[in-house]
Scaffold this active site. Sequence first.
Site, PDB file in Angstrom:
ATOM      1  N   ASP A  88      -5.440  -9.862   5.088  1.00 26.07           N
ATOM      2  CA  ASP A  88      -5.236  -9.243   3.768  1.00 26.07           C
ATOM      3  C   ASP A  88      -6.340  -8.244   3.423  1.00 26.07           C
ATOM      4  OD1 ASP A  88      -2.942 -10.822   3.420  1.00 26.07           O
ATOM      5  OD2 ASP A  88      -4.134 -12.478   2.644  1.00 26.07           O
ATOM      6  N   GLY A 146      13.572 -14.599   5.511  1.00 27.16           N
ATOM      7  CA  GLY A 146      13.772 -13.157   5.559  1.00 27.16           C
ATOM      8  C   GLY A 146      14.300 -12.542   4.280  1.00 27.16           C
ATOM      9  N   LYS A 195      11.223 -11.812  -7.011  1.00 23.36           N
ATOM     10  CA  LYS A 195      12.259 -11.019  -7.689  1.00 23.36           C
ATOM     11  C   LYS A 195      11.680  -9.799  -8.398  1.00 23.36           C
ATOM     12  CE  LYS A 195      15.740 -14.585  -8.653  1.00 23.36           C
ATOM     13  NZ  LYS A 195      16.446 -15.343  -9.718  1.00 23.36           N
ATOM     14  N   HIS A 208       1.796  -9.300   0.333  1.00 24.53           N
ATOM     15  CA  HIS A 208       1.067 -10.524  -0.011  1.00 24.53           C
ATOM     16  C   HIS A 208       1.430 -10.905  -1.449  1.00 24.53           C
ATOM     17  CE1 HIS A 208      -2.046 -13.552   0.217  1.00 24.53           C
ATOM     18  NE2 HIS A 208      -2.418 -13.193  -0.981  1.00 24.53           N
ATOM     19  N   ASN A 264       2.106  -5.045   5.206  1.00 27.43           N
ATOM     20  CA  ASN A 264       2.370  -6.454   4.912  1.00 27.43           C
ATOM     21  C   ASN A 264       2.544  -6.608   3.406  1.00 27.43           C
ATOM     22  OD1 ASN A 264       2.451  -9.346   5.392  1.00 27.43           O
ATOM     23  ND2 ASN A 264       0.385  -9.443   4.540  1.00 27.43           N
ATOM     24  N   GLU A 296      -7.718  -5.881  11.047  1.00 23.98           N
ATOM     25  CA  GLU A 296      -8.147  -7.130  11.683  1.00 23.98           C
ATOM     26  C   GLU A 296      -8.606  -8.188  10.674  1.00 23.98           C
ATOM     27  OE1 GLU A 296      -9.513  -4.204  11.859  1.00 23.98           O
ATOM     28  OE2 GLU A 296     -11.684  -4.334  11.533  1.00 23.98           O
ATOM     29  N   ASN A 334      12.568 -10.836   2.135  1.00 25.28           N
ATOM     30  CA  ASN A 334      12.025  -9.476   2.031  1.00 25.28           C
ATOM     31  C   ASN A 334      12.722  -8.532   3.008  1.00 25.28           C
ATOM     32  OD1 ASN A 334       9.971  -9.065  -0.026  1.00 25.28           O
ATOM     33  ND2 ASN A 334       8.838 -10.712   0.983  1.00 25.28           N
ATOM     34  N   ILE A 371      -0.406 -15.024  13.893  1.00 21.77           N
ATOM     35  CA  ILE A 371      -1.658 -14.253  13.939  1.00 21.77           C
ATOM     36  C   ILE A 371      -1.464 -13.033  14.840  1.00 21.77           C
ATOM     37  CG2 ILE A 371      -4.008 -14.328  14.902  1.00 21.77           C
ATOM     38  CD1 ILE A 371      -4.044 -17.314  13.951  1.00 21.77           C
TER      39      ILE A 371
END
Lengths: 227, 227
Positions: A165, A26, A192, A124, A122, A162, A28, A107
């Site tokens: 990414d 965690g 960072k 990535h 999200n 769906e 982020n 998922i």
Amino acid sequence: MAKASNSVKRPDPPKARIAVLISGGGTNLQAILDAQKGGLLTDGEVTLVISNRSGAFGLERAKNAGVPALTITRKGCGSQEAFEDALMKALDENRTDLIVLAGWLAILSERFTRHYEQRIINIHPALIPSFCGEGFYGLKVHEAALAKGVKVSGATVHYVNEIPDGGAIIAQKAVRVYPGDTPEKLQLRIMKQAEWKLLPKAAQDISRQIRLGAHPGFAKPARGQNE
Amino acid sequence: MAKASNSVKRPDPPKARIAVLISGGGTNLQAILDAQKGGLLTDGEVTLVISNRSGAFGLERAKNAGVPALTITRKGCGSQEAFEDALMKALDENRTDLIVLAGWLAILSERFTRHYEQRIINIHPALIPSFCGEGFYGLKVHEAALAKGVKVSGATVHYVNEIPDGGAIIAQKAVRVYPGDTPEKLQLRIMKQAEWKLLPKAAQDISRQIRLGAHPGFAKPARGQNE
């Protein structure tokens, strides 16, 4: 209600309610909580943390920040559908505006992502469309980047749909790769220099839009405004 | 020959001989010529320019800089093999060390790229592995980047092998994408901020390695050094 005169200030609409979904440490999530504490996230607040793994350290971080935290596991629910039903129940009871996936590795089906269309983001750890899609998560992303020999990588915040990414890109930041980098070194540098800055900023920007009633994921007028 | 004493300076090995291959305006050629004039490219010199299109403006740039320039067209040669034979003849007569593709749009076969293995470099206007490979050239690259909605693009210098944009990456530079960007605007920003800096720098870095006998494309000892 009578039209407010220019001299009477309307009350601000409430802050956007943010749920952060985690699977592990965690970091982020911590960056978002720190942004909230430090005044960089002012139009939203983290009101719920959900982990799909029991004992995830991110749950401690939530507790330390006084944020309600739940563990909901796929296994505990018995099926993907029951798992997502439980998530949706918790998210809706929280009156969640924005769902932030922060190292969430479970998922989510199309049923789920469509239900919260343009309301899930999200992070990535690469510059999409490089090193993304199925199978690219965690250190695997950085291993692939180093194997390809890129000199620049980075991170991407994007809406979740769906396609893994595959949702619209919200923000990206480039990070240099150095000779002698290991996947671990590169991962930490990207966290960072990019992730811990990009994700709180995106949460703030979208919270601001939600609060102003200007976010496309919310067709209804800004919540709390007098019409 | 007797071993030179420390007080006697050996003559420097000659500069690397660079051939620049162009198909059009030659702005990247100009950046290399400017670097040479401005003292940023000191270990190599452009000794030949070849265009595969007659009348390409880059030929004027070569002329203005006093660099020999040739036009060799695929059509004029009759076949791919004859075309490449003509290129190789010109490159070898020039005693070319390094071939720089600077907006060169003609196909080069595996026979050609293997003959000059690790001695051909190319500039691609994106961060490889994004927006690269067959069909990605010129404005098409930037159109694809904008269609994907990336917030960061850039340029890549890489060695050329038989796979389009598939050779080892030498250098990359990220460039921001702004709201309202057109393919043309993005192209120009990437040229100015990345391509025109990266390519001359890569030419210098590789020329330096060649001159020092430290470049993997040259198995023989450094040219001109006494052994």
